[in-house]
Scaffold this motif. Structure first.
Motif, PDB file in Angstrom:
ATOM      1  N   ASN A  81       3.350  -4.230 -11.516  1.00 30.35           N
ATOM      2  CA  ASN A  81       2.471  -4.758 -12.563  1.00 30.35           C
ATOM      3  C   ASN A  81       1.768  -3.646 -13.338  1.00 30.35           C
ATOM      4  N   VAL A  82       2.544  -2.718 -13.875  1.00 30.58           N
ATOM      5  CA  VAL A  82       1.978  -1.635 -14.685  1.00 30.58           C
ATOM      6  C   VAL A  82       1.343  -2.246 -15.932  1.00 30.58           C
ATOM      7  N   ASP A  83       0.061  -2.008 -16.111  1.00 34.03           N
ATOM      8  CA  ASP A  83      -0.719  -2.591 -17.206  1.00 34.03           C
ATOM      9  C   ASP A  83      -1.191  -1.465 -18.133  1.00 34.03           C
ATOM     10  N   VAL A  84      -0.394  -1.192 -19.153  1.00 24.63           N
ATOM     11  CA  VAL A  84      -0.675  -0.081 -20.067  1.00 24.63           C
ATOM     12  C   VAL A  84      -1.953  -0.331 -20.856  1.00 24.63           C
ATOM     13  N   ASP A  85      -2.183  -1.559 -21.274  1.00 20.27           N
ATOM     14  CA  ASP A  85      -3.364  -1.875 -22.086  1.00 20.27           C
ATOM     15  C   ASP A  85      -4.667  -1.567 -21.364  1.00 20.27           C
ATOM     16  N   ASN A  86      -4.673  -1.740 -20.052  1.00 18.55           N
ATOM     17  CA  ASN A  86      -5.903  -1.549 -19.277  1.00 18.55           C
ATOM     18  C   ASN A  86      -5.865  -0.328 -18.368  1.00 18.55           C
ATOM     19  N   ASP A  87      -4.830   0.525 -18.525  1.00 20.27           N
ATOM     20  CA  ASP A  87      -4.714   1.760 -17.740  1.00 20.27           C
ATOM     21  C   ASP A  87      -4.838   1.504 -16.240  1.00 20.27           C
ATOM     22  N   LYS A  88      -4.087   0.515 -15.763  1.00 22.49           N
ATOM     23  CA  LYS A  88      -4.161   0.205 -14.333  1.00 22.49           C
ATOM     24  C   LYS A  88      -2.796  -0.228 -13.809  1.00 22.49           C
ATOM     25  N   THR A  89      -2.692  -0.219 -12.502  1.00 18.97           N
ATOM     26  CA  THR A  89      -1.504  -0.724 -11.824  1.00 18.97           C
ATOM     27  C   THR A  89      -1.911  -1.219 -10.447  1.00 18.97           C
ATOM     28  N   GLU A  90      -0.950  -1.830  -9.780  1.00 23.79           N
ATOM     29  CA  GLU A  90      -1.130  -2.233  -8.391  1.00 23.79           C
ATOM     30  C   GLU A  90      -0.132  -1.438  -7.565  1.00 23.79           C
ATOM     31  N   ILE A  91      -0.560  -0.985  -6.414  1.00 24.95           N
ATOM     32  CA  ILE A  91       0.333  -0.262  -5.518  1.00 24.95           C
ATOM     33  C   ILE A  91       0.762  -1.229  -4.404  1.00 24.95           C
ATOM     34  N   GLY A  92       2.047  -1.182  -4.070  1.00 25.29           N
ATOM     35  CA  GLY A  92       2.569  -2.002  -2.991  1.00 25.29           C
ATOM     36  C   GLY A  92       3.519  -1.170  -2.146  1.00 25.29           C
ATOM     37  N   TYR A  93       3.683  -1.554  -0.890  1.00 22.63           N
ATOM     38  CA  TYR A  93       4.501  -0.742   0.011  1.00 22.63           C
ATOM     39  C   TYR A  93       5.018  -1.577   1.170  1.00 22.63           C
ATOM     40  N   VAL A  94       6.117  -1.103   1.718  1.00 18.47           N
ATOM     41  CA  VAL A  94       6.670  -1.636   2.959  1.00 18.47           C
ATOM     42  C   VAL A  94       7.425  -0.494   3.629  1.00 18.47           C
ATOM     43  N   VAL A  95       7.342  -0.433   4.943  1.00 20.03           N
ATOM     44  CA  VAL A  95       8.066   0.607   5.677  1.00 20.03           C
ATOM     45  C   VAL A  95       8.659  -0.029   6.932  1.00 20.03           C
ATOM     46  N   SER A  96       9.812   0.466   7.327  1.00 19.11           N
ATOM     47  CA  SER A  96      10.516  -0.035   8.499  1.00 19.11           C
ATOM     48  C   SER A  96       9.616   0.032   9.738  1.00 19.11           C
ATOM     49  N   ARG A  97       9.700  -0.979  10.573  1.00 19.90           N
ATOM     50  CA  ARG A  97       8.810  -1.107  11.725  1.00 19.90           C
ATOM     51  C   ARG A  97       8.807   0.135  12.624  1.00 19.90           C
ATOM     52  N   GLU A  98       9.942   0.770  12.777  1.00 18.64           N
ATOM     53  CA  GLU A  98       9.980   1.936  13.676  1.00 18.64           C
ATOM     54  C   GLU A  98       9.148   3.111  13.155  1.00 18.64           C
ATOM     55  N   TYR A  99       8.700   3.031  11.911  1.00  9.77           N
ATOM     56  CA  TYR A  99       7.873   4.090  11.326  1.00  9.77           C
ATOM     57  C   TYR A  99       6.416   3.677  11.168  1.00  9.77           C
ATOM     58  N   TRP A 100       6.048   2.531  11.711  1.00 10.12           N
ATOM     59  CA  TRP A 100       4.651   2.099  11.646  1.00 10.12           C
ATOM     60  C   TRP A 100       3.778   3.036  12.483  1.00 10.12           C
ATOM     61  N   ASN A 101       2.525   3.135  12.088  1.00  8.51           N
ATOM     62  CA  ASN A 101       1.493   3.904  12.814  1.00  8.51           C
ATOM     63  C   ASN A 101       1.833   5.386  12.925  1.00  8.51           C
ATOM     64  N   LYS A 102       2.556   5.897  11.923  1.00  8.20           N
ATOM     65  CA  LYS A 102       2.885   7.323  11.901  1.00  8.20           C
ATOM     66  C   LYS A 102       2.355   8.005  10.638  1.00  8.20           C
ATOM     67  N   GLY A 103       1.568   7.292   9.853  1.00  9.37           N
ATOM     68  CA  GLY A 103       0.993   7.874   8.645  1.00  9.37           C
ATOM     69  C   GLY A 103       1.961   7.991   7.481  1.00  9.37           C
ATOM     70  N   ILE A 104       3.095   7.334   7.557  1.00  6.84           N
ATOM     71  CA  ILE A 104       4.125   7.444   6.513  1.00  6.84           C
ATOM     72  C   ILE A 104       3.627   6.875   5.181  1.00  6.84           C
ATOM     73  N   VAL A 105       3.124   5.642   5.200  1.00  7.34           N
ATOM     74  CA  VAL A 105       2.667   5.016   3.953  1.00  7.34           C
ATOM     75  C   VAL A 105       1.461   5.763   3.398  1.00  7.34           C
ATOM     76  N   PHE A 106       0.555   6.184   4.257  1.00  9.31           N
ATOM     77  CA  PHE A 106      -0.590   6.977   3.805  1.00  9.31           C
ATOM     78  C   PHE A 106      -0.104   8.224   3.068  1.00  9.31           C
ATOM     79  N   GLU A 107       0.845   8.911   3.652  1.00  8.45           N
ATOM     80  CA  GLU A 107       1.393  10.143   3.079  1.00  8.45           C
ATOM     81  C   GLU A 107       1.999   9.883   1.693  1.00  8.45           C
ATOM     82  N   ALA A 108       2.752   8.799   1.576  1.00  7.16           N
ATOM     83  CA  ALA A 108       3.382   8.457   0.297  1.00  7.16           C
ATOM     84  C   ALA A 108       2.349   7.971  -0.718  1.00  7.16           C
TER      85      ALA A 108
END
Length: 194
Positions: free
Chosen positions: A92-119
């Protein structure tokens, strides 16, 4: 907002463990592995991927959104395996309002390893410093503790509950809504952590 920095340059980010690059249709096999696990998709609107064809169709849909300059989806690549282990996006890149929403999903075997935080840390920095965004939003189901923790770690503030905001797999879900704005960001996003 400098939208050309996003859609024309197709930015790639690299951290110690990850390469974060545009998700492509050729990634269908790796991405199928991510979204063919019931636990991984528990808090998403997607149904379980049953075949690589499901993954291919999904990625074609993302490519259409990219071509229309509505959203940009990156694949999260684990350097050790050279496989896509998840996705992170400006939706939902919103050029008029200079904003966006960030979304993410990561494979379960990589949970709790800081992967999404890093990205996410790389995308937020890019969004404010290169794209000229003023606001980045995120939301998660109210019982998705892991996703909420990531939002908090990347410096987002809780703004409230969106009651029964989305219908997911036949159920109305209340979501927690978070954001970070440019003035919050200056020097605030941690450079490491899990």
């Amino acid at each position: 907002m400098n939208i050309n920095e996003l859609f024309d340059k197709k930015p790639i980010f690299e951290t110690n463990r990850l390469v974060i690059r545009k998700l492509e249709i050729q990634d269908a096999e790796d991405y199928f592995y991510v979204l063919s696990d019931l636990e991984t998709i528990k808090h998403t609107r997607w149904e379980l991927f049953q075949s690589i064809e499901d993954s291919t169709l999904y990625l074609k849909n993302l490519e259409q959104k990219y071509q229309l300059r509505q959203a940009f989806h990156w694949g999260i690549v684990d350097k050790d395996s050279n496989k896509i282990i998840g996705r992170i996006a400006f939706v939902n890149v919103d050029v008029d309002n200079d904003k966006t929403e960030i979304g993410y999903v990561v494979s379960r075997e990589y949970w709790n390893k800081g992967i999404v935080f890093e990205a996410a840390r790389e995308l937020i920095k890019f969004g404010f410093e290169e794209l000229g965004l003023n606001r980045i939003e995120a939301r998660c189901n109210e019982d998705n503790v892991g996703s909420e923790r990531i939002m908090q770690k990347i410096g987002m503030e809780f703004e409230g509950l969106l009651r029964e905001q989305l219908k997911m797999k036949g159920e109305y879900k209340t979501q927690k809504f978070y954001s970070i704005i440019r003035s919050d960001f200056v020097g605030s996003v941690p450079r490491s952590g899990t």
